[in-house]
Enzyme design. Structure first.
Site, PDB file in Angstrom:
ATOM      1  N   TYR A  94     -10.274  25.610  11.430  1.00 13.82           N
ATOM      2  CA  TYR A  94     -11.196  25.007  12.399  1.00 13.82           C
ATOM      3  C   TYR A  94     -11.796  23.748  11.792  1.00 13.82           C
ATOM      4  CZ  TYR A  94     -15.502  24.359  15.096  1.00 13.82           C
ATOM      5  OH  TYR A  94     -16.517  23.828  15.842  1.00 13.82           O
ATOM      6  N   HIS A  95     -11.894  22.681  12.590  1.00 19.32           N
ATOM      7  CA  HIS A  95     -12.357  21.377  12.095  1.00 19.32           C
ATOM      8  C   HIS A  95     -13.829  21.188  12.414  1.00 19.32           C
ATOM      9  CE1 HIS A  95     -12.395  17.207  11.009  1.00 19.32           C
ATOM     10  NE2 HIS A  95     -11.079  17.126  10.888  1.00 19.32           N
ATOM     11  N   GLY A  96     -14.661  21.086  11.374  1.00 18.37           N
ATOM     12  CA  GLY A  96     -16.076  20.819  11.581  1.00 18.37           C
ATOM     13  C   GLY A  96     -16.330  19.361  11.902  1.00 18.37           C
TER      14      GLY A  96
END
Length: 312
Positions: free
Chosen positions: A89-91
């Site tokens: 998941y990309h913050g």
């Protein structure tokens, strides 16, 4: 004058840590340039010749991660010895991923190649750092070659769009991206899910506005800067691999990865409907997270977790 000064100070406080992170990234590139010039190194940036420089940079980022975010990495044993695709998941900014790369190299002396958005390669003055740390545009051919050479390759299907427009609900914004799954099937390698707890509480984006979305979709450039940088607790969890299955379709493989990443961010809830756990998913989630993310994310709780001594 006082009001303007206080306002400017408040604005700078919101953006000072992300700007500091950018400054440290450029310092890392400068150190590599010095190392290259002093040693007159002309070797392949991915070769072992650069390992001492990688260790120095990784040590710096790992110290920063420990001090500022009390960073923890769990599930390294789930990474295959050979090739595989790591999906995460990309913050708002992928600082958690930078911490992961650093600790993985220090613990296992293993370099994970990273597929990055084309925007990253437009940033000036970072060419050597990107090459030495294994950051690549990630065409299908490049990924297949890396995997066939036994490399671990990572990708965030949401990419820059997920960074800009996801929020504390931790919604996955993948659209119809399935290329990573097709590459995994073509290379006959497992997919390994990864997720960092509280990454959206550490750094956030301004609330989505139609104008920002339209500008991004037309230019593929970010127009909303990240803010925050609070010293919340970061824990990265690496789940059990989803093994290669010649009988599975690309769509089914994407759905499996989607379920694992999405369900891993729920707090004391059981996924229902389309996200009903299969036995395999339950096992992966238990290995991925022992203390679940609160949805929606809470900055206050994430800060208090820095003092949590009971985490398994």
């Amino acid at each position: 004058v006082v009001i303007i000064s206080l306002t400017m100070t408040a604005i700078l406080a919101f953006f000072i840590v992300p700007l500091t992170m950018l400054f440290f990234i450029y310092v890392s590139n400068i150190l590599l340039l010095i190392y290259q010039r002093n040693g007159e190194i002309k070797a392949d940036p991915l070769s072992d010749v650069w390992d001492s420089a990688r260790k120095t940079i990784a040590s710096f980022w790992d110290i920063y991660a420990r001090i500022w975010h009390g960073y923890e990495l769990h599930g390294v044993e789930n990474l295959p010895e050979g090739p595989g695709i790591l999906v995460y998941y990309h913050g708002a900014i992928p600082v958690d991923y930078l911490y992961f790369l650093s600790r993985l190299f220090l613990w296992k002396k293993r370099l994970c190649l990273s597929v990055a958005d084309h925007f990253v390669f437009r940033l000036p003055g970072l060419k050597l750092l990107l090459e030495v740390t294994g950051v690549m545009p990630g065409t299908r051919e490049e990924c297949l070659i890396a995997l066939k050479n036994g490399r671990l390759v990572s990708i965030s299907p949401g990419g820059l769009r997920e960074a800009l427009f996801s929020d504390e609900s931790y919604q996955l914004i993948w659209g119809n991206r399935k290329g990573f799954a097709q590459v995994a099937l073509d290379a006959k390698v497992p997919i390994i899910p990864m997720y960092t707890q509280n990454v959206r509480e550490g750094y956030r984006m301004l609330k989505e506005r139609r104008i920002f979305r339209q500008l991004y979709e037309s230019t593929r450039l970010p127009f909303t800067p990240p803010y925050g940088g609070l010293p919340v607790k970061f824990r990265t969890y690496i789940g059990e691999p989803i093994p290669y299955d010649p009988n599975i379709t690309t769509e089914e493989l994407v759905e499996k990865v989607n379920q694992r990443l999405y369900c891993s961010s729920l707090h004391k809830q059981v996924c229902k409907g389309n996200f009903l756990f299969s036995f395999q998913t339950k096992t992966a989630i238990q290995a991925l997270i022992s203390k679940h993310q609160t949805i929606p994310g809470s900055i206050w709780k994430a800060l208090l977790e820095r003092f949590d001594k009971c985490h398994k």
